[in-house]
Design an enzyme around this catalytic site. Structure first.
Site, PDB file in Angstrom:
ATOM      1  N   LYS A  18     -21.670   0.043  16.940  1.00  0.00           N
ATOM      2  CA  LYS A  18     -21.208   0.582  15.647  1.00  0.00           C
ATOM      3  C   LYS A  18     -21.963  -0.061  14.481  1.00  0.00           C
ATOM      4  O   LYS A  18     -22.455   0.618  13.589  1.00  0.00           O
ATOM      5  CB  LYS A  18     -19.693   0.323  15.451  1.00  0.00           C
ATOM      6  CG  LYS A  18     -18.815   0.885  16.546  1.00  0.00           C
ATOM      7  CD  LYS A  18     -17.343   0.568  16.312  1.00  0.00           C
ATOM      8  CE  LYS A  18     -16.988  -0.910  16.323  1.00  0.00           C
ATOM      9  NZ  LYS A  18     -17.163  -1.589  17.621  1.00  0.00           N
ATOM     10  N   ARG A  93      -8.511   0.450  12.759  1.00  0.00           N
ATOM     11  CA  ARG A  93      -8.349  -0.020  14.139  1.00  0.00           C
ATOM     12  C   ARG A  93      -6.919   0.126  14.632  1.00  0.00           C
ATOM     13  O   ARG A  93      -6.636  -0.217  15.777  1.00  0.00           O
ATOM     14  CB  ARG A  93      -8.696  -1.500  14.183  1.00  0.00           C
ATOM     15  CG  ARG A  93     -10.069  -1.811  14.724  1.00  0.00           C
ATOM     16  CD  ARG A  93     -10.239  -3.296  14.503  1.00  0.00           C
ATOM     17  NE  ARG A  93     -11.082  -3.915  15.460  1.00  0.00           N
ATOM     18  CZ  ARG A  93     -12.350  -4.203  15.239  1.00  0.00           C
ATOM     19  NH1 ARG A  93     -12.929  -3.852  14.112  1.00  0.00           N
ATOM     20  NH2 ARG A  93     -13.036  -4.847  16.150  1.00  0.00           N
ATOM     21  N   ARG A 132     -25.989 -10.834  22.056  1.00  0.00           N
ATOM     22  CA  ARG A 132     -26.115 -10.509  20.624  1.00  0.00           C
ATOM     23  C   ARG A 132     -26.419 -11.762  19.807  1.00  0.00           C
ATOM     24  O   ARG A 132     -25.881 -12.833  20.033  1.00  0.00           O
ATOM     25  CB  ARG A 132     -24.818  -9.889  20.120  1.00  0.00           C
ATOM     26  CG  ARG A 132     -24.829  -9.761  18.598  1.00  0.00           C
ATOM     27  CD  ARG A 132     -23.784  -8.844  18.072  1.00  0.00           C
ATOM     28  NE  ARG A 132     -22.435  -9.219  18.433  1.00  0.00           N
ATOM     29  CZ  ARG A 132     -21.379  -8.453  18.187  1.00  0.00           C
ATOM     30  NH1 ARG A 132     -21.539  -7.278  17.603  1.00  0.00           N
ATOM     31  NH2 ARG A 132     -20.182  -8.856  18.533  1.00  0.00           N
ATOM     32  N   ARG A 165     -22.088 -15.245  17.635  1.00  0.00           N
ATOM     33  CA  ARG A 165     -20.719 -15.211  17.117  1.00  0.00           C
ATOM     34  C   ARG A 165     -19.763 -15.940  18.047  1.00  0.00           C
ATOM     35  O   ARG A 165     -19.861 -15.799  19.267  1.00  0.00           O
ATOM     36  CB  ARG A 165     -20.262 -13.748  16.945  1.00  0.00           C
ATOM     37  CG  ARG A 165     -20.598 -13.188  15.593  1.00  0.00           C
ATOM     38  CD  ARG A 165     -20.374 -11.711  15.481  1.00  0.00           C
ATOM     39  NE  ARG A 165     -19.094 -11.217  15.975  1.00  0.00           N
ATOM     40  CZ  ARG A 165     -18.699  -9.937  15.875  1.00  0.00           C
ATOM     41  NH1 ARG A 165     -19.484  -9.062  15.284  1.00  0.00           N
ATOM     42  NH2 ARG A 165     -17.546  -9.549  16.353  1.00  0.00           N
ATOM     43  N   ARG A 176     -10.822  -8.885  23.318  1.00  0.00           N
ATOM     44  CA  ARG A 176     -11.137  -7.886  22.281  1.00  0.00           C
ATOM     45  C   ARG A 176     -11.156  -6.478  22.882  1.00  0.00           C
ATOM     46  O   ARG A 176     -10.682  -5.526  22.265  1.00  0.00           O
ATOM     47  CB  ARG A 176     -12.482  -8.208  21.624  1.00  0.00           C
ATOM     48  CG  ARG A 176     -12.391  -9.386  20.650  1.00  0.00           C
ATOM     49  CD  ARG A 176     -13.751  -9.943  20.297  1.00  0.00           C
ATOM     50  NE  ARG A 176     -14.649  -8.968  19.729  1.00  0.00           N
ATOM     51  CZ  ARG A 176     -15.980  -9.077  19.742  1.00  0.00           C
ATOM     52  NH1 ARG A 176     -16.561 -10.137  20.299  1.00  0.00           N
ATOM     53  NH2 ARG A 176     -16.715  -8.149  19.191  1.00  0.00           N
TER      54      ARG A 176
HETATM   55  P1  AP5 Z   1     -23.300  -4.075  17.659  1.00  0.00           P
HETATM   56  O1  AP5 Z   1     -23.958  -2.994  16.881  1.00  0.00           O
HETATM   57  O2  AP5 Z   1     -23.175  -5.418  17.031  1.00  0.00           O
HETATM   58  O3  AP5 Z   1     -21.898  -3.549  18.238  1.00  0.00           O
HETATM   59  P2  AP5 Z   1     -20.523  -3.268  17.504  1.00  0.00           P
HETATM   60  O4  AP5 Z   1     -19.956  -2.018  18.074  1.00  0.00           O
HETATM   61  O5  AP5 Z   1     -20.683  -3.337  16.016  1.00  0.00           O
HETATM   62  O6  AP5 Z   1     -19.709  -4.494  18.076  1.00  0.00           O
HETATM   63  P3  AP5 Z   1     -18.795  -5.579  17.384  1.00  0.00           P
HETATM   64  O7  AP5 Z   1     -18.541  -6.625  18.429  1.00  0.00           O
HETATM   65  O8  AP5 Z   1     -19.357  -6.062  16.086  1.00  0.00           O
HETATM   66  O9  AP5 Z   1     -17.526  -4.779  17.141  1.00  0.00           O
HETATM   67  P4  AP5 Z   1     -16.171  -5.308  16.983  1.00  0.00           P
HETATM   68  O10 AP5 Z   1     -15.537  -4.061  16.554  1.00  0.00           O
HETATM   69  O11 AP5 Z   1     -15.526  -5.997  18.095  1.00  0.00           O
HETATM   70  O12 AP5 Z   1     -16.353  -6.529  15.914  1.00  0.00           O
HETATM   71  P5  AP5 Z   1     -15.998  -6.639  14.396  1.00  0.00           P
HETATM   72  O13 AP5 Z   1     -16.994  -7.490  13.752  1.00  0.00           O
HETATM   73  O14 AP5 Z   1     -15.690  -5.296  13.817  1.00  0.00           O
HETATM   74  O15 AP5 Z   1     -24.084  -4.216  19.062  1.00  0.00           O
HETATM   75  C1  AP5 Z   1     -23.731  -5.195  20.012  1.00  0.00           C
HETATM   76  C2  AP5 Z   1     -25.018  -5.751  20.679  1.00  0.00           C
HETATM   77  O16 AP5 Z   1     -25.607  -4.712  21.463  1.00  0.00           O
HETATM   78  C3  AP5 Z   1     -26.099  -6.196  19.687  1.00  0.00           C
HETATM   79  O17 AP5 Z   1     -26.743  -7.329  20.207  1.00  0.00           O
HETATM   80  C4  AP5 Z   1     -27.053  -5.003  19.606  1.00  0.00           C
HETATM   81  O18 AP5 Z   1     -28.385  -5.406  19.316  1.00  0.00           O
HETATM   82  C5  AP5 Z   1     -26.948  -4.414  21.013  1.00  0.00           C
HETATM   83  N1  AP5 Z   1     -27.060  -2.973  21.030  1.00  0.00           N
HETATM   84  C6  AP5 Z   1     -26.547  -2.083  20.120  1.00  0.00           C
HETATM   85  N2  AP5 Z   1     -26.836  -0.831  20.493  1.00  0.00           N
HETATM   86  C7  AP5 Z   1     -27.536  -0.914  21.670  1.00  0.00           C
HETATM   87  C8  AP5 Z   1     -28.116   0.048  22.548  1.00  0.00           C
HETATM   88  N3  AP5 Z   1     -28.028   1.380  22.304  1.00  0.00           N
HETATM   89  N4  AP5 Z   1     -28.751  -0.405  23.666  1.00  0.00           N
HETATM   90  C9  AP5 Z   1     -28.843  -1.758  23.923  1.00  0.00           C
HETATM   91  N5  AP5 Z   1     -28.320  -2.717  23.121  1.00  0.00           N
HETATM   92  C10 AP5 Z   1     -27.666  -2.296  22.003  1.00  0.00           C
HETATM   93  O19 AP5 Z   1     -14.584  -7.402  14.469  1.00  0.00           O
HETATM   94  C11 AP5 Z   1     -14.492  -8.759  14.823  1.00  0.00           C
HETATM   95  C12 AP5 Z   1     -13.052  -9.227  14.641  1.00  0.00           C
HETATM   96  O20 AP5 Z   1     -12.654  -9.095  13.252  1.00  0.00           O
HETATM   97  C13 AP5 Z   1     -11.980  -8.432  15.414  1.00  0.00           C
HETATM   98  O21 AP5 Z   1     -11.846  -8.903  16.742  1.00  0.00           O
HETATM   99  C14 AP5 Z   1     -10.732  -8.704  14.544  1.00  0.00           C
HETATM  100  O22 AP5 Z   1     -10.215  -9.995  14.781  1.00  0.00           O
HETATM  101  C15 AP5 Z   1     -11.303  -8.671  13.135  1.00  0.00           C
HETATM  102  N6  AP5 Z   1     -11.275  -7.324  12.564  1.00  0.00           N
HETATM  103  C16 AP5 Z   1     -12.354  -6.574  12.195  1.00  0.00           C
HETATM  104  N7  AP5 Z   1     -11.954  -5.377  11.719  1.00  0.00           N
HETATM  105  C17 AP5 Z   1     -10.596  -5.374  11.776  1.00  0.00           C
HETATM  106  C18 AP5 Z   1      -9.613  -4.406  11.449  1.00  0.00           C
HETATM  107  N8  AP5 Z   1      -9.941  -3.198  10.974  1.00  0.00           N
HETATM  108  N9  AP5 Z   1      -8.306  -4.738  11.640  1.00  0.00           N
HETATM  109  C19 AP5 Z   1      -7.951  -5.944  12.097  1.00  0.00           C
HETATM  110  N10 AP5 Z   1      -8.841  -6.905  12.470  1.00  0.00           N
HETATM  111  C20 AP5 Z   1     -10.160  -6.612  12.302  1.00  0.00           C
END
Ligand code: AP5
Length: 228
Positions: A18, A93, A132, A165, A176
């Protein structure tokens, strides 16, 4: 007449891509990129109270409470770069967040125009997250194998240090993913029932995923973005 703003939600499990895609597409389409995880990490880096609170939940892989998250997004939506629209990454979410987003956008005469679910098999997610690396300065995302930086440990764009991270440890990643299925899966159904959900195969090259997303968004734009 100015085009109606375009608000798109990216859905998908942790590691689906994402953030990678939202960064690319928001630049290409001139939309704001609203990533709640990035906003929490920015607060943490700035040692704010909100950052400290969020960290308690993030390090366990749990969701930050809705009230806090929604208030943060409400503030973010007041910034002028959202005038043309935004891509939401990691928000909403929960059902409460999805309903709150509808209410917030309605205040501006806008709505969620599309929700795009990036699908990736669970087995791939853990490998993606364990490899990552993220840049300290601006959160640019790399992968040691699939998207390596030109110089190991350094961001291609701003030269800052790349780090792993804390919540990318395998046990936190498992939690997660579990939280995603328990609390975020209903959000998928929420948008499906409104007829605005599209699914994209995220288990292909990064460039191919970008193309697939652009195709979906182009179709949306050709159909006309109706903000009624
Ligand atoms: P990446 O693009 O970083 O993936 P992502 O879907 O963004 O994954 P995240 O782990 O960031 O999502 P998340 O939703 O768990 O974390 P967030 O920061 O929102 O890609 C991942 C890896 O794969 C990278 O290394 C990339 O290079 C590689 N990659 C990408 N595409 C690829 C492909 N096609 N092929 C191969 N490799 C690829 O949330 C973190 C925490 O914050 C949550 O756990 C929660 O505690 C809190 N939080 C955030 N938002 C909320 C909310 N709305 N409500 C409550 N708590 C929240």
């Amino acid at each position: 007449m100015a085009a109606a703003p375009l608000f798109i939600v990216f859905l998908g499990p942790p590691g689906a891509g994402k953030g990678t895609q939202a960064k690319r597409l928001s630049q290409r389409l001139g939309l704001a990129h609203i990533a709640t995880g990035d906003l929490f990490r920015m607060h943490l880096q700035n040692h704010t109270k909100l950052g400290q609170l969020a960290q308690e939940y993030m390090k366990k892989g749990e969701l930050v409470p809705d009230s806090v998250t929604i208030a943060m997004v409400e503030e973010r939506l007041k910034e002028p770069d959202t005038a043309a629209g935004a891509i939401f990454d990691g928000f909403p979410r929960t059902l409460a967040q999805a309903e709150a987003l509808d209410a917030l956008l309605a205040e501006h005469g806008a709505r969620v125009n599309a929700a795009i679910l990036i699908q990736v098999p669970e087995a791939v997610l853990v490998e993606r997250l364990s490899g990552r690396r993220v840049c300290r300065a601006q959160g640019h995302v790399f992968h040691v194998k699939y998207n390596p930086p030109k110089v190991p440990g350094r961001c291609d764009y701003d030269g800052s240090e790349l780090y792993q991270r804390e919540d990318d440890k395998p046990e936190t990643v498992r939690r997660r993913i579990q939280v995603y299925w328990e609390q975020t899966a209903p959000v998928i159904e929420y948008y499906r029932s409104q007829g605005i959900l599209t699914e994209v195969d995220g288990n292909q090259d990064i460039d191919q995923v970008t193309e697939a997303l652009l195709t979906v968004i182009a179709a949306l734009q050709q159909g006309g973005v109706d903000a009624s």
